[in-house]
Scaffold this motif. Structure first.
Motif, PDB file in Angstrom:
ATOM      1  N   GLN A 110      59.061  43.509  40.294  1.00 21.48           N
ATOM      2  CA  GLN A 110      58.932  42.423  41.295  1.00 21.48           C
ATOM      3  C   GLN A 110      60.347  41.726  41.271  1.00 21.48           C
ATOM      4  OE1 GLN A 110      56.704  42.017  43.290  1.00 21.48           O
ATOM      5  NE2 GLN A 110      54.570  42.116  42.146  1.00 21.48           N
ATOM      6  N   GLN A 114      51.173  47.442  46.137  1.00 24.77           N
ATOM      7  CA  GLN A 114      51.046  46.569  45.004  1.00 24.77           C
ATOM      8  C   GLN A 114      49.510  46.203  44.623  1.00 24.77           C
ATOM      9  OE1 GLN A 114      53.884  43.346  44.507  1.00 24.77           O
ATOM     10  NE2 GLN A 114      54.125  43.683  46.856  1.00 24.77           N
ATOM     11  N   THR A 157      48.346  40.204  45.891  1.00 22.56           N
ATOM     12  CA  THR A 157      48.854  41.707  46.030  1.00 22.56           C
ATOM     13  C   THR A 157      47.892  42.389  47.115  1.00 22.56           C
ATOM     14  OG1 THR A 157      47.396  42.448  44.363  1.00 22.56           O
ATOM     15  CG2 THR A 157      49.546  42.016  43.511  1.00 22.56           C
TER      16      THR A 157
END
Length: 666
Positions: free
Chosen positions: A348, A549, A596
């Motif tokens: 990230q 993700q 996500t």
């Protein structure tokens, strides 16, 4: 009298439409021009955002081929600002049409001249004064700012050109509540902690669907696959020696190397390592820990990458054991989960935020400051910067702000994310990390025949796309720079190189490894390297780190972003309940799933399918079409290879297996 049809496409920008009075003059480049004509359709609200308006004008000057137009607006009406995408002019007598890409805000009471196709290098522009004045204005709009000390430079204030036209589409909070609405998700999840893994897995079919990586998350094969094909495949490298700080020995993993010693496995290029030393010293959220692990992985006889050793902190010692696959099953599983905490936080901070968002924003700012909208290289880069500035602005404010999503869901939190981003972005080099082929070579994992890491599918697919982008850029650059002199005498491209390489303290981007030698670009290969790096990073690398993700992080045990408690200091047997106790609570799980899921949605078009058309020069249009065809061919090739792989897997696993059901479903 000659009749002309004028088509005006107002652009897709916030506040793009206008109520102002608009006039146009048509020119042919030899001094012939029409009288100023107002563009107005009675009883129609002209020039609304995203609207195509058609006007007919008549003039006693016949211009068979209109090569330039002059447009002007006043400040009448409540909303006079106007962003124009393009204007097309048709001489109805002979049927000759000309297109004029505008792609600008039309300033009030100023004549704007735009040439046919509007694509030329500055040294050949007959309207140099207009061009220079426009760039001076853009330099005021696109100012550099190091918003957080040590981070890559960003734009000081988001210009109107960069604002979203439909802001709600990009409002993470609104999209979050929209996703939750009508699902009674909070009731499905409840509150408190998870009691069993079955308790957790039961919520997905009732909410957002199973993340793809949920199916086989416990297996060593899946853990090895993650290192190559999930959200963060950019860390693994060929192991050529065992670091002295790593306590792995031949004895402790002798059952995992197909009868080879560590030395033999290294000589056969079957041993790989990941060292997350960069996380050492990074701040964590109070009460949470991020390991600083080293992992060793081995390609077995079937070509699959398997983990064989994990040390969760840098220095070996009795309370920092090397965990191996022969340890008690849940102890080994727990070590893999703790490793993934570190990997997720790196992903990230750097793979996603630092290397594809923030670094590319600085280059976007330099592009807008230095290259006129008429510059062919601006038209090459601009489609790949769509919304990047606005997304970064909102993302940093919502996701990385104190108390935001990063603080809630990740072990190192917002403070640690920014520390890590600074640490990694400072060492990023365009000629290594920014050059995909060279980056693979620097890690010893470059391969075009499958002999090294045969299941590194993301590498193989990405290399095909990298080759397509480089071929596209090469043709495009050579179209406009057929001699080195054209590069050397292009003041805009030289200024662009200066601002990329100038240090942040001196008002530049401070990017390392730019092939800008002796203070200038001097040959096409240098520009090809720069533009290939920027386009590949903004498209392929960003897609690979962003869109999967939910599949990676949606099921917390698969790729935990933080774990409750402390990493294991011994190899005592653990149970499933120990794993469950370590998981984030239900509220945090829901938050991780929702964000996500939103981030994984494809909110822009695919590579080559540009939302805004910048290129109208017929020779360049042909190159763009060839690029699109090349991408289509690559897509079909990938699809064919995937189908063959699935058929092989189904035949090996049997049609009644869960794996067959999984492949069929997905």
């Amino acid at each position: 009298m000659s009749t002309y049809e004028i088509k005006v496409k107002t652009g897709d920008r916030l506040g793009a439409g206008t109520d102002a009075k608009v006039e146009i003059v048509l020119l042919d480049g030899s001094g012939r021009q029409t009288k100023p004509a107002y563009l107005d359709n009675w009883f129609r609200n002209d020039f609304e955002a995203r609207q195509l308006d058609v006007f007919t004008i008549k003039d006693d000057t016949d211009i068979p081929d209109v090569t330039e137009i002059k447009i002007r607006r006043d400040q009448a009406g409540l909303f006079s600002d106007w962003y124009v995408e393009k204007i097309e002019v048709l001489n109805k007598r002979i049927g000759t049409a000309s297109v004029f890409p505008i792609l600008r805000w039309i300033r009030p009471d100023v004549d704007l001249y735009v040439g046919k196709f509007d694509t030329l290098l500055p040294q050949f522009d007959p309207r140099r004064d207009q061009r220079n004045a426009e760039l001076e204005l853009k330099k005021k709009l696109y100012e550099y700012e190091e918003k957080v000390s040590g981070l890559p430079v960003q734009v000081k204030k988001v210009p109107e050109d960069e604002e979203f036209s439909i802001s709600a589409k990009w409002d993470l909070l609104k999209r979050k509540f929209s996703l939750l609405a009508g699902k009674s998700v909070e009731m499905i999840f409840g509150s408190g902690s998870w009691e069993t893994l079955e308790d957790l897995t039961g919520v997905y079919s009732k909410t957002f669907g199973d993340p793809k990586e949920m199916e086989n998350w416990k297996s060593d094969e899946h853990f090895g696959w993650q290192r190559l094909n999930s959200v963060n495949p950019n860390l693994i490298r060929l192991c050529t020696d065992i670091p002295s700080k790593f306590g792995v020995t031949d004895e402790c993993i002798k059952e995992c190397l197909d009868g080879l010693t560590l030395s033999e496995a290294m000589s056969k290029k079957r041993l790989f390592i990941v060292d997350l030393e960069i996380l050492d010293g990074i701040t964590c959220v109070e009460g949470y820990i991020s390991p600083v692990p080293i992992a060793l992985l081995f390609v077995n006889g079937t070509g699959k990458l398997m983990p064989v050793a994990i040390q969760l902190f840098q220095q070996k010692g009795p309370e920092n054991p090397v965990f191996v696959p022969t340890d008690p099953p849940y102890t080994w599983l727990f070590a893999k989960m703790w490793y993934n905490v570190a990997d997720a936080n790196y992903h990230q901070a750097l793979t996603h935020l630092g290397f594809t968002h923030l670094l590319m924003e600085g280059i976007c700012v330099a592009t807008n400051r230095c290259l006129s909208p008429s510059h062919p290289m601006f038209k090459l880069l601009a489609p790949h910067f769509l919304f990047i500035i606005a997304i970064n602005s909102r993302g940093l404010n919502y996701l990385v702000s104190p108390g935001g999503w990063i603080d809630k869901t990740m072990a190192i939190g917002a403070v640690g994310i920014l520390e890590l981003t600074k640490k990694g972005a400072d060492s990023w080099r365009m000629n290594i990390e920014g050059n995909y082929a060279e980056f693979l070579k620097s890690r010893g994992v470059y391969c075009n025949d499958g002999s090294i890491l045969p299941t590194f599918y993301q590498r193989d697919d990405s290399m095909m796309l990298y080759g397509a982008i480089r071929d596209y850029v090469t043709k495009y650059v050579n179209l406009y720079y057929d001699t080195n002199d054209k590069i050397i005498h292009d003041v805009e491209i030289q200024t662009f190189g200066q601002e990329l390489t100038k240090s942040k303290s001196d008002g530049g981007c401070g990017i390392l490894g730019v092939p800008f030698e002796n203070g200038k670009f001097s040959k096409a290969d240098q520009l090809i390297e720069v533009f290939t790096s920027v386009i590949f990073s903004s498209s392929v690398l960003h897609a690979a780190s962003n869109f999967p993700q939910y599949d990676a992080y949606g099921f917390p045990p698969n790729y935990p972003t933080k774990i409750r408690g402390v990493p294991p200091k011994n190899k005592n047997p653990l149970k499933e309940e120990d794993i469950v106790k370590s998981l984030i609570d239900k509220s945090t799980t829901l938050d991780a799933m929702v964000i996500t899921r939103i981030l994984s949605e494809r909110s822009t078009n695919a590579l080559g399918d540009f939302e805004v058309t910048y290129t109208y020069d017929p020779a360049a249009v042909k190159i763009v079409e060839e690029f699109r065809q090349n991408l289509k061919d690559i897509s079909l090739k990938m699809l064919k290879e995937m189908k063959n792989w699935c058929k092989n897997m189904i035949s090996l696993s049997g049609r009644n297996s869960k794996f067959h059901q999984y492949l069929t479903y997905n």
